[in-house]
Design an enzyme around this catalytic site. Structure first.
Site: not given
Ligand code: GUN
Length: 290
Positions: A53, A97, A120
């Site tokens: 990311k 995350q 998100d």
């Molecule tokens: N863990 C797995 N997928 C995601 C996501 O799209 N966002 C976040 N914050 N954590 C994740």
């Protein structure tokens, strides 16, 4: 006939090029979109996601910062960091995350993120906005799936879309976004009996359960579009989706590969949400003219 394998790389790179151009034109106005990513603990898969990311942000010309916190971080400490980031004008998007360690409430953490920085789209206010169809940030993975369908010119309106999985991150919002596109939507889950009878009716089948190779050819209507959101680590160390790719290849009309399609498209939607958040913040605080 063999299914067309959806070219995730091509879709992602053209989308990211558009984002990069917009970032450059914002730079001319003195604005640089900024994303803060927080990770608590040492989950190896999460560390890879977070690195990807941050790298994608930098490649798009955005600012990014990664906050790596130890496993024993308290909920209060994490909430304090989020409040600091909420007040930091350099940061337009905040992502925590998941999964978080068990002693921290994900619900409480998500609620602390400023609604306008919730890239998100996990905050209950944003979830509500998506539910009522308000113009608001869209959840990254489901939004990425819709973009993939649009890029390959698959009609959604009036089609039967079946979503396998009902998670808050993918299954539920996926069903809502397909509904917004005027599909007839069915959601299957672990308590659905004779699931294949339903999935075999799908023009568009989205698998998001987290079970490697669950979807076989007997689940798929000939010619259907099969979108694989799953990413599972096999005992061999290899990655596999929720769809048995080789098995459905002769039946499906289109299928997404894993890895290399929905995953990078999810990150692309995160960039899009961060860019849009930066634009909204600039509109809310217009530069003072001399
Ligand atoms: N863990 C797995 N997928 C995601 C996501 O799209 N966002 C976040 N914050 N954590 C994740």
């Amino acid at each position: 006939m063999s299914a067309q394998i959806i070219n995730g790389k091509e879709i992602v790179s053209s989308y990211r090029a558009e984002i990069k151009e917009e970032v450059q034109s914002l730079a001319a106005q003195g604005i640089q979109p900024g994303l803060a990513v927080i990770i608590v603990g040492e989950d190896p898969a999460s560390l890879v996601y977070v690195r990807n990311k941050a790298k994608a942000c930098e490649e798009a010309g955005m600012y990014s910062e990664v906050h790596r916190l130890p496993e024993n971080t308290t909920e209060a400490e994490l909430l304090r960091l989020i409040r600091q980031l909420n007040g930091n004008p350099r940061i337009h998007g905040i992502l925590v995350q998941s999964p978080l360690p068990k002693h921290i409430s994900e619900e409480r953490v998500v609620e602390e993120i400023a609604v306008e920085k919730d890239v998100d789209c996990f905050h209950p206010v944003n979830v509500g906005n998506v539910t009522i169809g308000k113009d608001a940030p869209l959840p990254c993975t489901p939004a990425g799936v819709i973009q993939i369908l649009k890029k390959i010119n698959v009609p959604i309106a009036g089609k039967h879309a079946v979503v396998v999985g009902r998670s808050n991150i993918v299954g539920k919002p996926m069903a809502l976004l397909l509904l917004r596109e005027h599909a007839t939507v069915t959601v299957c889950h672990s308590r659905t009996p004779n699931m294949e009878e339903i999935t075999r009716q799908a023009d568009i089948l989205v698998a998001a359960v987290g079970k490697a190779k669950l979807i076989k050819k007997h689940h798929v209507k000939p010619g259907a579009v099969v979108i694989d959101v799953g990413i599972n680590r096999l005992e061999t160390g290899k990655l596999a989706g929720d769809v048995d790719f080789d098995d459905v290849l002769e039946t499906a009309g289109y299928v997404t590969p894993v890895p290399g399609c929905v995953g990078p498209m999810t990150i692309t939607m995160l960039l899009r949400n961060t860019l849009e958040a930066a634009k909204r913040s600039a509109q809310a605080q217009p530069a003072v003219k001399a």
